[in-house]
Write an enzyme that holds these catalytic residues in place. Sequence first.
Site, PDB file in Angstrom:
ATOM      1  N   ASP A  73       0.855  -1.186   0.000  1.00  0.00           N
ATOM      2  CA  ASP A  73       0.000   0.000   0.000  1.00  0.00           C
ATOM      3  C   ASP A  73       0.895   1.242   0.000  1.00  0.00           C
ATOM      4  O   ASP A  73       1.149   1.867   1.038  1.00  0.00           O
ATOM      5  CB  ASP A  73      -0.945   0.001   1.198  1.00  0.00           C
ATOM      6  CG  ASP A  73      -2.027   1.057   1.051  1.00  0.00           C
ATOM      7  OD1 ASP A  73      -2.071   1.720  -0.008  1.00  0.00           O
ATOM      8  OD2 ASP A  73      -2.820   1.230   1.987  1.00  0.00           O
ATOM      9  N   CYS A  76       0.521   4.556   2.083  1.00  0.00           N
ATOM     10  CA  CYS A  76      -0.502   4.486   3.106  1.00  0.00           C
ATOM     11  C   CYS A  76      -0.106   5.584   4.084  1.00  0.00           C
ATOM     12  O   CYS A  76       1.082   5.830   4.302  1.00  0.00           O
ATOM     13  CB  CYS A  76      -0.495   3.120   3.787  1.00  0.00           C
ATOM     14  SG  CYS A  76      -1.954   2.888   4.812  1.00  0.00           S
ATOM     15  N   ASN A 305       4.397   4.606   4.245  1.00  0.00           N
ATOM     16  CA  ASN A 305       4.937   3.536   3.387  1.00  0.00           C
ATOM     17  C   ASN A 305       5.549   4.175   2.150  1.00  0.00           C
ATOM     18  O   ASN A 305       4.852   4.339   1.137  1.00  0.00           O
ATOM     19  CB  ASN A 305       3.809   2.608   2.901  1.00  0.00           C
ATOM     20  CG  ASN A 305       3.398   1.549   3.900  1.00  0.00           C
ATOM     21  OD1 ASN A 305       3.946   1.464   4.988  1.00  0.00           O
ATOM     22  ND2 ASN A 305       2.443   0.746   3.519  1.00  0.00           N
ATOM     23  N   SER A 355      -5.795   2.248  17.947  1.00  0.00           N
ATOM     24  CA  SER A 355      -6.750   1.234  17.487  1.00  0.00           C
ATOM     25  C   SER A 355      -8.134   1.813  17.705  1.00  0.00           C
ATOM     26  O   SER A 355      -8.274   2.898  18.269  1.00  0.00           O
ATOM     27  CB  SER A 355      -6.610  -0.068  18.260  1.00  0.00           C
ATOM     28  OG  SER A 355      -7.244   0.062  19.529  1.00  0.00           O
ATOM     29  N   HIS A 379       4.807   4.082  13.236  1.00  0.00           N
ATOM     30  CA  HIS A 379       3.657   4.497  12.414  1.00  0.00           C
ATOM     31  C   HIS A 379       2.318   4.097  13.026  1.00  0.00           C
ATOM     32  O   HIS A 379       1.267   4.419  12.500  1.00  0.00           O
ATOM     33  CB  HIS A 379       3.760   3.883  11.023  1.00  0.00           C
ATOM     34  CG  HIS A 379       3.147   2.515  10.895  1.00  0.00           C
ATOM     35  ND1 HIS A 379       3.525   1.442  11.682  1.00  0.00           N
ATOM     36  CD2 HIS A 379       2.183   2.044  10.071  1.00  0.00           C
ATOM     37  CE1 HIS A 379       2.802   0.382  11.330  1.00  0.00           C
ATOM     38  NE2 HIS A 379       1.989   0.717  10.362  1.00  0.00           N
TER      39      HIS A 379
END
Length: 456
Positions: A73, A76, A305, A355, A379
């Site tokens: 990705d 990202c 990324n 989260s 990250h």
Amino acid sequence: MRVPGRFFLSGTLAETLEEGAVRQLANVATLPGIVKHSLAMPDIHWGYGFPIGGVAAFDMTEGVISPGGVGFDINCGVRLITTPLTEADLARRKRELIERLFDAVPTGVGAKSSLRVSNKDLSAVMVDGARWAVERGLGTEADLVRCEGEGAMPGADPDAVSAKARQRGVPQIGTLGAGNHFLEVQVAREIVDPEAAKAFGIAEGQVCFMVHCGSRGLGHQVATDHLRTLEGALPKYGIRLPDRQLACAPIDSPEGRAYYGGMVSAANYAWTNRQVIMHEARKVFVDLFGIDYDEMRLVYDVAHNVAKFERHDVDGVSTEVCVHRKGATRAFGPGAEGVPREYAGIGQPVIIPGSMGTSSYLLHGTSTAMEKTWGSTCHGAGRVLSRSKAKKEVRGKELRERLAGEGILVRAHSDNALAEEAPAVYKPSREVVRVVHEAGLSDIVARLEPLGVIKG
Ligand code: 5GP
Ligand code: MN
Ligand code: MN
């Protein structure tokens, strides 16, 4: 190993360390032209070739570029937006807000955009990045200044993006995707560094909004296509690898340049994507709460990324190197080139999601990061439980109900998908962020708690 491997951990986090990820850290250290050390942040876990949480810099002539050091990705990343609202302003309308956001931003694996984009538009997106969206009224000039690299990287080569990648990219601009990607309504619960918070425009009790997504099918296809070419070219350059997933080529080779040009194109697509998503979300807040569009202020947008050509100090000499950050965030310190002028005295904002049930953090970059980690930090919290294990151990419906009891509304296409993203599948964000803070790689500015989450 050509250089040592080095990771940043605490005693508690050491228990979560996977042997496979440590091996990967060592494997990266065998790559041609790696400079100084192979690094991993405390969110380290197993990834494709390089560990996630991995950072490595390569010499521009002797060194290589590797898709495994960037991830599938491409770009990202995360952006954080503040609002003029407090939790009390949301109160009875939180459910409505989450539903409206869920409707406004297409989610799920095959989500399709409402934008009509031609192949020619797509080429412009891949060169101009977030600016493409702003020029079409999907944001403001001020947004661009508050993106890493102003929302685009130079050096895009749309010709290095296959027809298949384009086909996947055309219908997906402004879509969230699935799995780990999310939209989140949060509250700034605690301000740790008042001076930096003031500069970043964030205050205690303020409702914020976070976007996490990347380059969708286009980036994935670019990575897949170039991995194949790079694997085929390994014998040509006499590169022998401990793991084929580390496929790479010299930075200044036809294959290396082609990957770089394709990767930059995908990175720019990702910045456009996050810009369009933010625009749609802003319209929802404006409509629902009667606030001004400009009152939804972008704090910053970070890529986690990506591989970039940057100048860093190598043995006392300012040297250009190719820094790979794979599940790692740039954390440039005060005065560093590339930090927005309004934040120059503080360092760049660093955005670390936790989260759906734990805190996310806003930090700032430091001069220590410039010295020790090529200006990089973690990250996220980092995964500890695989998706398949999570599905066995967590029940989506129970999770959703438990979080609702804590005041966190979660919206997704299915409860099943939620299990793979439960807070328990991630390391504790508090501990991961404590490690980068104590190591001086980035300093905590504010702690944010989730109020409502949209998962793809
Ligand atoms: P990745 O880019 O590696 O998929 O994810 C980055 C980080 O996002 C993860 O390590 C995890 O800490 C965090 N994260 C995943 N899901 C959520 C979510 O729903 N909300 C927040 N705030 N963070 C999340
Ligand atoms: Mn992603
Ligand atoms: Mn990500």
